[in-house]
Design an enzyme around this catalytic site. Structure first.
Site, mmCIF file in Angstrom:
data_model
loop_
_atom_site.group_PDB
_atom_site.id
_atom_site.type_symbol
_atom_site.label_atom_id
_atom_site.label_comp_id
_atom_site.label_asym_id
_atom_site.label_seq_id
_atom_site.Cartn_x
_atom_site.Cartn_y
_atom_site.Cartn_z
ATOM 1 N N HIS A 71 0.837 -1.204 0.000
ATOM 2 C CA HIS A 71 0.000 0.000 0.000
ATOM 3 C C HIS A 71 0.872 1.255 0.000
ATOM 4 O O HIS A 71 0.630 2.199 0.752
ATOM 5 C CB HIS A 71 -0.953 -0.001 1.199
ATOM 6 C CG HIS A 71 -1.889 -1.177 1.226
ATOM 7 N ND1 HIS A 71 -1.845 -2.145 2.198
ATOM 8 C CD2 HIS A 71 -2.857 -1.557 0.375
ATOM 9 C CE1 HIS A 71 -2.767 -3.068 1.946
ATOM 10 N NE2 HIS A 71 -3.394 -2.741 0.848
ATOM 11 N N TYR A 336 3.476 -5.605 9.163
ATOM 12 C CA TYR A 336 3.319 -4.152 9.231
ATOM 13 C C TYR A 336 4.437 -3.538 10.083
ATOM 14 O O TYR A 336 4.966 -2.472 9.769
ATOM 15 C CB TYR A 336 1.970 -3.777 9.845
ATOM 16 C CG TYR A 336 0.756 -3.997 8.981
ATOM 17 C CD1 TYR A 336 0.780 -4.832 7.874
ATOM 18 C CD2 TYR A 336 -0.447 -3.380 9.278
ATOM 19 C CE1 TYR A 336 -0.343 -5.040 7.091
ATOM 20 C CE2 TYR A 336 -1.584 -3.567 8.504
ATOM 21 C CZ TYR A 336 -1.517 -4.409 7.414
ATOM 22 O OH TYR A 336 -2.644 -4.602 6.653
#
Length: 362
Positions: A71, A336
């Site tokens: 992303h 993440y």
């Protein structure tokens, strides 16, 4: 004679005690090193780690210092969420009570290339951080598709490997992709969705699914398995703008004329509905509750906006929301964290990190 023997035994015991202390002193750093080695996969090269997942994202999308490894292309948004109290019988989380909480969010495209054209993929993403008055946060990352392609971190890693561009063509090898899908029939529901999906002209018109199951916890300590999605009030997608970055431009134009709203719909599972498999949608007819309204009011570039330093870890949850047994959740959290460490280390110009490019981030 007996006295001499006792003396020798005593001296041996003293020396042994000395070596024992040295062993403890040396053992602590060795244990720490072993733990680091295990976490990094050095002691078990075949074990899947967060570092391997992020390395594979880099192999697919390239290394773009200072950007998220997945992303990578996105924009910041801000606003607030107002709960309507309908979920209070199921969860003690303050975010669901009446009243407004501030939200810092981010719209994005999947993948590691921050320069990908907005029309390159049909999937859009929405990440949100709700901050309750008591300081507890709820962070969630959602995508504009109803199911995830695979059910396990290992299968996701293999999918990324199959999608790695061939150096000769710059595109994934069709034969390798076909072999992956043949070996993973659980991808069928996602492939059926992808076959008819088209890139939307606006972030404002997409529905964003949480995909993974979670558990709400009520005041009596009872657990309720749920999935959630954000459903837009806006339905007019308009016409896609020109150029590679029409989504951010469209968002700015819309927010200049007023806020954008989504409704948080919570679906409660029936007994037996799978909570550990994001490839399987729950059957229709499950109880659904409109839990409140998300209202976004402003957007900013991601390099200077408030979402820049937020790690949208899906396991940052307030009291009243807990993770389910879905194995993708801890894998997402770890990946993440590794991505966050890499990009913030690059921004801080720490030794050994990749040099920042002279580029403007969105």
């Amino acid at each position: 004679m007996s006295s001499n023997r006792s003396g020798r035994l005593g001296r041996m015991w003293q020396r042994a005690r000395g070596w024992w202390r040295y062993g403890v002193v040396a053992g602590v750093p060795l244990a720490v090193l072993a733990g680091v080695g295990y976490a990094g996969g050095w002691l078990a090269p075949g074990r899947l780690t967060a570092q391997k997942l992020i390395d594979q994202f880099q192999a697919n999308g390239g290394v773009h210092p200072g950007y998220r490894r997945n992303h990578a292309k996105g924009v910041c948004v801000t606003g607030h969420f107002t709960g309507n109290g309908a979920l209070q019988p199921y969860s003690v989380a303050d975010v669901f009570a009446g009243g407004s909480v501030p939200v810092v969010g981010r719209f994005a495209l999947p993948g590691g290339n921050p320069y990908a054209p907005d029309s390159s993929v049909p999937i859009r993403s929405m990440a949100l951080r709700f901050t309750q008055a008591n300081g507890q946060q709820w962070r969630t990352g959602m995508n504009s598709m109803p199911v995830f392609p695979v059910a396990t971190p290992r299968a996701f890693y293999e999918q990324l490997q199959a999608q790695q561009p061939d150096p000769k063509t710059g595109k994934p090898d069709p034969a390798r992709l076909a072999a992956f899908f043949a070996a993973h029939p659980e991808t069928g529901a996602f492939r059926a969705w992808a076959k008819q999906a088209k890139p939307s002209a606006s972030y404002a018109v997409d529905t964003y699914w949480g995909l993974n199951a979670f558990e709400l916890v009520d005041a009596q300590g009872r657990h309720h398995a749920v999935r959630w999605r954000m459903v837009p009030e806006t339905t007019d997608a308009g016409v896609a703008g020109q150029g590679a970055d029409y989504l951010a431009d469209d968002l700015s134009r819309r927010l200049a004329t007023g806020p954008l709203r989504w409704h948080l719909w919570m679906t409660l599972a029936d007994p037996g509905d799978p909570t550990d498999d994001a490839t399987k949608a729950w059957p229709a007819g499950r109880r659904e509750i409109d839990a409140g309204t998300l209202e976004l009011t402003a957007t900013e570039a991601q390099d200077s906006g408030p979402c820049r330093d937020v790690n949208y870890d899906p396991l940052v949850l307030p009291n009243g929301i807990q993770a389910s047994d879905d194995p993708l959740l801890p894998a997402r959290s770890a990946a993440y964290a590794d991505s966050y460490l890499r990009r913030t280390s690059e921004e801080a110009h720490l030794p050994g990190t990749a040099a920042m490019e002279k580029e403007t981030r969105r």
